[in-house]
Design an enzyme around this catalytic site. Structure first.
Site, PDB file in Angstrom:
ATOM      1  N   ALA A 117      55.809  18.409  39.253  1.00 51.79           N
ATOM      2  CA  ALA A 117      54.624  18.818  40.009  1.00 51.79           C
ATOM      3  C   ALA A 117      54.525  20.336  40.116  1.00 51.79           C
ATOM      4  CB  ALA A 117      54.641  18.176  41.393  1.00 51.79           C
TER       5      ALA A 117
ATOM      6  N   ALA B  73      53.408  21.632  36.743  1.00 53.11           N
ATOM      7  CA  ALA B  73      51.989  21.313  36.553  1.00 53.11           C
ATOM      8  C   ALA B  73      51.100  22.228  37.390  1.00 53.11           C
ATOM      9  CB  ALA B  73      51.736  19.847  36.912  1.00 53.11           C
ATOM     10  N   GLU B  74      51.464  22.428  38.654  1.00 47.72           N
ATOM     11  CA  GLU B  74      50.667  23.296  39.539  1.00 47.72           C
ATOM     12  C   GLU B  74      50.667  24.731  39.028  1.00 47.72           C
ATOM     13  OE1 GLU B  74      48.592  24.170  43.296  1.00 47.72           O
ATOM     14  OE2 GLU B  74      49.505  22.232  42.898  1.00 47.72           O
ATOM     15  N   ALA B  75      51.828  25.208  38.589  1.00 42.61           N
ATOM     16  CA  ALA B  75      51.933  26.591  38.111  1.00 42.61           C
ATOM     17  C   ALA B  75      51.097  26.816  36.855  1.00 42.61           C
ATOM     18  CB  ALA B  75      53.391  26.952  37.847  1.00 42.61           C
TER      19      ALA B  75
ATOM     20  N   SER C 197      47.329  26.179  37.529  1.00 39.83           N
ATOM     21  CA  SER C 197      46.739  27.266  38.314  1.00 39.83           C
ATOM     22  C   SER C 197      46.441  28.476  37.442  1.00 39.83           C
ATOM     23  CB  SER C 197      47.688  27.672  39.447  1.00 39.83           C
ATOM     24  OG  SER C 197      47.759  26.657  40.411  1.00 39.83           O
TER      25      SER C 197
END
Length: 142
Positions: free
Chosen positions: A59, A62-64, A67
């Site tokens: 997660a 994925a977020e990094a 973003s």
């Protein structure tokens, strides 16, 4: 792109530059552009108690990556913030590296959505994620 350029682009306050979760996971960015952001982490050091890559590490990657691709598509005069992240974990990873590839699937005025595909060293999909970021005017001084 250098780490300093990434921090500048992301608007990271220098006081917090050394406290980034991405660094703690060992995230290395190998490709950085509006059509595709690629990065990887080692599995070792990012395990859950059963000796598998922690789903939370997926997660974070994925977020990094998502973003970054969202911010690149929103433009330099805009700020993006995560609105929703979903992750589907397809297979366990026990060793090596996990590589994520983030691509934009929707670029609008108010939101940008990215798909992030994570694979193991054999190219097998281990996680599929989708991140939607809200787009706002960049605050003064950021």
């Amino acid at each position: 792109m250098t780490e300093q350029a990434l921090e500048s682009f992301a608007g990271i306050d220098p006081a917090y530059a050394g406290q980034q979760l991405n660094d703690k996971l060992g995230l290395e960015i190998s490709e950085f552009g509006p059509e595709r952001v690629v990065g990887s982490i080692p599995v070792e050091g990012n395990l859950q108690p059963y000796g598998l890559l922690h789903g939370g590490a997926n997660a974070v990657v994925a977020e990094a990556l998502g973003s970054m691709v969202c911010a690149l598509n929103a433009g330099t005069d805009k700020a993006t913030m995560g609105l929703e992240l979903s992750c589907t974990h397809h297979r366990a990873v026990r060793s090596g590296r996990v590589t994520g590839v983030a691509t934009p699937v929707h670029v609008g005025r108010g939101t940008v959505t990215a798909e992030i595909v994570l694979t193991d060293d054999q190219g097998r999909r281990s996680c599929t994620a989708r991140l939607t970021c809200v787009v706002r005017e960049r605050p003064p001084g950021m």
